[in-house]
Design a protein around this motif. Structure first.
Motif, PDB file in Angstrom:
ATOM      1  N   HIS A 132     -20.892   2.408  -5.807  1.00  8.92           N
ATOM      2  CA  HIS A 132     -20.441   3.424  -4.849  1.00  8.92           C
ATOM      3  C   HIS A 132     -19.028   3.147  -4.332  1.00  8.92           C
ATOM      4  N   ALA A 133     -18.351   2.192  -4.920  1.00  6.16           N
ATOM      5  CA  ALA A 133     -16.989   1.866  -4.489  1.00  6.16           C
ATOM      6  C   ALA A 133     -15.974   2.589  -5.371  1.00  6.16           C
ATOM      7  N   ARG A 134     -14.809   2.838  -4.803  1.00  9.79           N
ATOM      8  CA  ARG A 134     -13.683   3.424  -5.522  1.00  9.79           C
ATOM      9  C   ARG A 134     -12.568   2.397  -5.606  1.00  9.79           C
ATOM     10  N   VAL A 135     -11.739   2.537  -6.626  1.00  6.29           N
ATOM     11  CA  VAL A 135     -10.573   1.659  -6.779  1.00  6.29           C
ATOM     12  C   VAL A 135      -9.321   2.484  -6.537  1.00  6.29           C
ATOM     13  N   ALA A 136      -8.527   2.081  -5.561  1.00  3.71           N
ATOM     14  CA  ALA A 136      -7.279   2.776  -5.251  1.00  3.71           C
ATOM     15  C   ALA A 136      -6.193   2.374  -6.234  1.00  3.71           C
ATOM     16  N   ALA A 137      -5.118   3.126  -6.208  1.00 10.06           N
ATOM     17  CA  ALA A 137      -3.949   2.801  -7.043  1.00 10.06           C
ATOM     18  C   ALA A 137      -3.292   1.522  -6.542  1.00 10.06           C
ATOM     19  N   PRO A 138      -2.545   0.828  -7.390  1.00 14.36           N
ATOM     20  CA  PRO A 138      -1.769  -0.323  -6.923  1.00 14.36           C
ATOM     21  C   PRO A 138      -0.707   0.122  -5.932  1.00 14.36           C
ATOM     22  N   LEU A 139      -0.097  -0.825  -5.269  1.00 11.80           N
ATOM     23  CA  LEU A 139       0.814  -0.495  -4.177  1.00 11.80           C
ATOM     24  C   LEU A 139       2.132   0.106  -4.650  1.00 11.80           C
ATOM     25  N   GLY A 140       2.525  -0.191  -5.875  1.00 11.72           N
ATOM     26  CA  GLY A 140       3.781   0.372  -6.357  1.00 11.72           C
ATOM     27  C   GLY A 140       3.585   1.282  -7.543  1.00 11.72           C
ATOM     28  N   PRO A 141       4.601   2.093  -7.804  1.00 13.30           N
ATOM     29  CA  PRO A 141       5.813   2.312  -6.997  1.00 13.30           C
ATOM     30  C   PRO A 141       5.543   3.276  -5.847  1.00 13.30           C
ATOM     31  N   HIS A 142       6.275   3.118  -4.762  1.00 16.73           N
ATOM     32  CA  HIS A 142       6.115   3.993  -3.605  1.00 16.73           C
ATOM     33  C   HIS A 142       7.271   3.743  -2.635  1.00 16.73           C
ATOM     34  N   PRO A 143       7.723   4.782  -1.926  1.00 12.94           N
ATOM     35  CA  PRO A 143       8.807   4.577  -0.947  1.00 12.94           C
ATOM     36  C   PRO A 143       8.489   3.540   0.124  1.00 12.94           C
ATOM     37  N   LEU A 144       7.220   3.423   0.540  1.00  9.41           N
ATOM     38  CA  LEU A 144       6.883   2.416   1.542  1.00  9.41           C
ATOM     39  C   LEU A 144       7.033   1.003   0.986  1.00  9.41           C
ATOM     40  N   LEU A 145       6.807   0.834  -0.291  1.00  8.42           N
ATOM     41  CA  LEU A 145       7.077  -0.461  -0.916  1.00  8.42           C
ATOM     42  C   LEU A 145       8.574  -0.753  -0.875  1.00  8.42           C
ATOM     43  N   VAL A 146       9.386   0.254  -1.125  1.00  9.83           N
ATOM     44  CA  VAL A 146      10.842   0.085  -1.055  1.00  9.83           C
ATOM     45  C   VAL A 146      11.272  -0.230   0.373  1.00  9.83           C
ATOM     46  N   ASP A 147      10.646   0.401   1.363  1.00 10.79           N
ATOM     47  CA  ASP A 147      10.932   0.060   2.764  1.00 10.79           C
ATOM     48  C   ASP A 147      10.736  -1.435   3.008  1.00 10.79           C
ATOM     49  N   THR A 148       9.628  -1.958   2.478  1.00 13.02           N
ATOM     50  CA  THR A 148       9.330  -3.376   2.686  1.00 13.02           C
ATOM     51  C   THR A 148      10.332  -4.263   1.965  1.00 13.02           C
ATOM     52  N   LEU A 149      10.656  -3.912   0.727  1.00 14.94           N
ATOM     53  CA  LEU A 149      11.649  -4.682  -0.020  1.00 14.94           C
ATOM     54  C   LEU A 149      12.997  -4.712   0.705  1.00 14.94           C
ATOM     55  N   CYS A 150      13.408  -3.556   1.221  1.00 15.41           N
ATOM     56  CA  CYS A 150      14.680  -3.494   1.946  1.00 15.41           C
ATOM     57  C   CYS A 150      14.648  -4.364   3.196  1.00 15.41           C
ATOM     58  N   ALA A 151      13.558  -4.299   3.936  1.00 11.87           N
ATOM     59  CA  ALA A 151      13.452  -5.094   5.156  1.00 11.87           C
ATOM     60  C   ALA A 151      13.533  -6.586   4.852  1.00 11.87           C
ATOM     61  N   ARG A 152      12.869  -7.027   3.784  1.00 14.93           N
ATOM     62  CA  ARG A 152      12.909  -8.445   3.428  1.00 14.93           C
ATOM     63  C   ARG A 152      14.307  -8.856   2.960  1.00 14.93           C
ATOM     64  N   LEU A 153      14.995  -7.974   2.258  1.00 19.45           N
ATOM     65  CA  LEU A 153      16.365  -8.282   1.848  1.00 19.45           C
ATOM     66  C   LEU A 153      17.283  -8.435   3.060  1.00 19.45           C
ATOM     67  N   VAL A 154      17.159  -7.526   4.012  1.00 23.04           N
ATOM     68  CA  VAL A 154      17.979  -7.604   5.220  1.00 23.04           C
ATOM     69  C   VAL A 154      17.693  -8.904   5.969  1.00 23.04           C
ATOM     70  N   GLN A 155      16.423  -9.278   6.061  1.00 26.18           N
ATOM     71  CA  GLN A 155      16.075 -10.531   6.719  1.00 26.18           C
ATOM     72  C   GLN A 155      16.703 -11.734   6.015  1.00 26.18           C
ATOM     73  N   ALA A 156      16.887 -11.624   4.697  1.00 21.35           N
ATOM     74  CA  ALA A 156      17.475 -12.728   3.929  1.00 21.35           C
ATOM     75  C   ALA A 156      18.991 -12.769   4.034  1.00 21.35           C
ATOM     76  N   GLY A 157      19.598 -11.715   4.570  1.00 24.69           N
ATOM     77  CA  GLY A 157      21.047 -11.701   4.732  1.00 24.69           C
ATOM     78  C   GLY A 157      21.766 -10.583   4.015  1.00 24.69           C
ATOM     79  N   TRP A 158      21.024  -9.671   3.387  1.00 24.69           N
ATOM     80  CA  TRP A 158      21.664  -8.557   2.690  1.00 24.69           C
ATOM     81  C   TRP A 158      22.297  -7.590   3.677  1.00 24.69           C
ATOM     82  N   ARG A 159      23.500  -7.165   3.362  1.00 19.59           N
ATOM     83  CA  ARG A 159      24.161  -6.113   4.122  1.00 19.59           C
ATOM     84  C   ARG A 159      24.679  -5.077   3.127  1.00 19.59           C
ATOM     85  N   THR A 160      24.438  -3.821   3.396  1.00 17.23           N
ATOM     86  CA  THR A 160      24.862  -2.768   2.486  1.00 17.23           C
ATOM     87  C   THR A 160      26.376  -2.770   2.361  1.00 17.23           C
TER      88      THR A 160
END
Length: 289
Positions: A132-160
């Protein structure tokens, strides 16, 4: 009076200790949880959300999985949230599924692409133990995944980059685990494209194993194009051997794994909701937009 002895803190601690058992479930997921109707009868609660982590010998990975689980619980306290691992850590997924006792659930892989685990291992575990269980899609690709990647890059020192010259000299390697499945590579390329659109610099997908290019090869390719300011973006949910290896290869900065970022938690809940709204005849990994 110290901060730790403040009556308000003690009251909060008592409330937390009382509330925690009410909002948490064990690895065996109390699948029969329900809500009381006005007439005193029981009506079913929402299906449980089971996070499916890969598992790792790195102890930070298990801590990260628990942190993600707690953040999801805080965002959606009415939904029972549990955890199962494909390998290496407990609870293992079959044990978690056995604890459902036939109750409905949605499994959300803490995986970022369509690969063997999403297509075969997780559905086979569900078929064997949780019909009776369902399997969801993996987390990527998705804009919210990109949001997280961007946030982690900024925390590491990335500046646009703010000038054309700076943009021409910058680039990013998106470091992922890698898979022999072509759909997995396609998903990573799509995530890299979304990240490039967001940041305005080239993003080259690269892999720690099983696929090409490797992270060093991708770094060389960007350097050959005149890119000297190259960051490595960690496309990993949690710390582990591959994430550490890729970070060590960075010539400049490397972002931390995604972890319990709020955008990732919202993405997990989006996948949960998406799976519940998707007809069961639809292959879950196709619903990845």
């Amino acid at each position: 009076m110290t901060a730790s002895n403040h009556p308000r803190d003690e009251s909060r601690a008592r409330l937390d200790s009382t509330a925690h058992p009410m909002r948490s479930i064990s690895s065996h997921l109390a699948g029969r949880l329900g809500r009381s109707a006005l007439d005193g009868s029981r009506r079913p609660g929402p299906p449980a959300l089971v996070l499916v982590a890969h598992g790792s010998r790195d102890p930070r990975a298990l801590r990260t999985a628990h942190a993600i689980m707690e953040r999801v619980r805080r965002l959606r306290p009415a939904v029972p949230v549990g955890l199962g691992h494909i390998e290496l850590n407990e609870p293992l997924l079959p044990d978690t599924l056995a604890g459902l006792d036939g109750a409905p659930a949605v499994l959300v892989p803490l995986l970022l692409t369509r690969g063997h685990h999403v297509k075969r291992d997780i559905p086979e575990a569900v078929a064997a133990a949780a019909p009776h269980a369902r399997v969801a899609a993996p987390l990527g690709p998705h804009p919210l995944l990109v949001d997280t990647l961007c946030a982690r890059l900024v925390q590491a020192g990335w500046r646009t980059p703010t000038t054309e010259a700076a943009r021409r000299g910058s680039g990013i390697v998106l470091a992922a685990a890698g898979s022999r499945d072509p759909d997995s590579a396609a998903d990573t390329r799509r995530t890299a494209s979304l990240l490039a659109d967001r940041l305005g610099v080239p993003v080259v997908p690269a892999y720690a194993s099983a696929a090409a290019p490797t992270v060093p090869a991708a770094l060389r390719a960007l350097a050959d194009r005149g890119r000297r300011r190259i960051a490595v973006a960690a496309c990993f949910t949690a710390p582990g051997r591959f994430a550490t290896q890729c970070a060590e290869q960075a010539p400049w900065i490397a972002s931390a794994p995604l972890g319990a970022h709020y955008a990732l938690a919202h993405l997990i809940l989006h996948r949960y909701d998406q799976a519940l709204a998707t007809p069961t005849t639809t292959t879950p990994e196709l619903a990845s937009a």
